[in-house]
Design a protein around this motif. Structure first.
Motif, short mmCIF file in Angstrom:
data_model
loop_
_atom_site.label_atom_id
_atom_site.label_comp_id
_atom_site.label_asym_id
_atom_site.label_seq_id
_atom_site.Cartn_x
_atom_site.Cartn_y
_atom_site.Cartn_z
N HIS A 14 8.74 -42.79 54.33
CA HIS A 14 9.22 -41.64 55.10
C HIS A 14 10.64 -41.28 54.69
CE1 HIS A 14 6.18 -42.14 58.64
NE2 HIS A 14 5.69 -41.39 57.66
N GLU A 60 -1.62 -44.34 55.83
CA GLU A 60 -1.64 -43.89 57.22
C GLU A 60 -3.08 -43.75 57.72
OE1 GLU A 60 2.63 -41.75 57.88
OE2 GLU A 60 0.90 -40.43 57.61
N TYR A 77 -2.65 -38.73 69.65
CA TYR A 77 -1.61 -38.65 68.60
C TYR A 77 -2.24 -38.68 67.21
CZ TYR A 77 2.26 -39.43 71.90
OH TYR A 77 3.18 -39.33 72.91
N LEU A 81 -1.82 -35.97 64.23
CA LEU A 81 -1.25 -36.31 62.93
C LEU A 81 -2.22 -36.00 61.79
CD1 LEU A 81 0.56 -39.67 63.77
CD2 LEU A 81 1.58 -37.39 63.55
N HIS A 85 -1.55 -33.54 58.72
CA HIS A 85 -1.76 -33.91 57.32
C HIS A 85 -2.56 -32.82 56.61
CE1 HIS A 85 -1.29 -38.60 57.74
NE2 HIS A 85 -0.14 -37.96 57.85
N HIS A 115 6.83 -33.46 61.02
CA HIS A 115 5.72 -34.40 61.09
C HIS A 115 6.23 -35.85 60.98
CE1 HIS A 115 1.79 -36.18 60.20
NE2 HIS A 115 2.36 -36.76 59.15
N LYS A 118 8.09 -36.97 64.08
CA LYS A 118 7.14 -37.26 65.16
C LYS A 118 6.51 -38.64 64.95
CE LYS A 118 2.94 -35.23 67.14
NZ LYS A 118 2.07 -34.05 67.01
N GLU A 119 6.09 -38.92 63.73
CA GLU A 119 5.51 -40.24 63.46
C GLU A 119 6.50 -41.35 63.78
OE1 GLU A 119 2.13 -39.52 60.03
OE2 GLU A 119 4.14 -40.08 59.38
N GLU A 120 7.71 -41.21 63.28
CA GLU A 120 8.71 -42.28 63.43
C GLU A 120 9.21 -42.42 64.87
OE1 GLU A 120 10.05 -44.64 61.42
OE2 GLU A 120 8.73 -44.09 59.77
N VAL A 123 5.11 -41.61 67.63
CA VAL A 123 3.81 -42.27 67.45
C VAL A 123 3.94 -43.74 67.08
CG1 VAL A 123 1.59 -42.18 66.26
CG2 VAL A 123 2.75 -40.05 66.88
N PHE A 124 4.76 -44.06 66.09
CA PHE A 124 4.91 -45.47 65.72
C PHE A 124 5.46 -46.28 66.89
CE2 PHE A 124 5.28 -45.10 60.78
CZ PHE A 124 4.02 -44.55 60.72
#
Length: 143
Positions: A14, A60, A77, A81, A85, A115, A118-120, A123-124
């Motif tokens: 990332h 992922e 989530y 995601l 993608h 994106h 949001k993941e970091e 969601v993670f």
């Protein structure tokens, strides 16, 4: 919350991709060794997408497969995601035929950056909180 060791490879990728996002934006600052003309940016983007982004999405996808079906919030989530993608991949593919490559790269960079954040940030973090046993069993390698 500190990143789980099994998710660190994705977080490292990332960071690489966030640099690409900064570089591809239409208002990018000059970086030593990185020309700002559209053709150079496009070549760099293609290289990074082929070498980093494609394997990253595969990792992922593996993560999402392992995390799906345990907690409805996480499933929601993951659905978001996966759709992001798909959209980002479509934006990348559309650049080939774009009449305004600079605007297309800028739009792609901003979508990818949002994106990744949001993941970091969301969601993670939630995966680590809600699915610690699943995350403990996941093995991702750095690329």
């Amino acid at each position: 919350m500190q990143r789980h060791p099994n998710l660190i490879p994705l977080s490292h990728e990332h960071k690489t991709l966030l640099f690409v996002c900064r570089y591809l934006k239409s208002d990018a600052a000059a970086y030593e060794g990185y020309p700002l003309d559209a053709a150079s940016k496009m070549r760099y983007m293609v290289k990074v997408f082929q070498e980093t982004m494609v394997p990253h999405i595969q990792k992922e996808d593996h993560l999402f497969e392992q995390c799906r079906g345990h907690v409805p919030e996480i499933d929601t989530y993951i659905d978001e995601l996966v759709e992001e993608h798909r959209i980002i991949s479509g934006m990348y593919s559309a650049l080939v035929d774009s009449a305004d490559v600079v605007a297309g790269m800028d739009q792609l960079a901003r979508a990818l950056e949002a994106h990744i954040r949001k993941e970091e940030r969301v969601v993670f973090e939630r995966m680590q909180e809600l699915l610690p046993d699943v995350i403990d069993r996941i093995r991702l390698t750095e690329g």
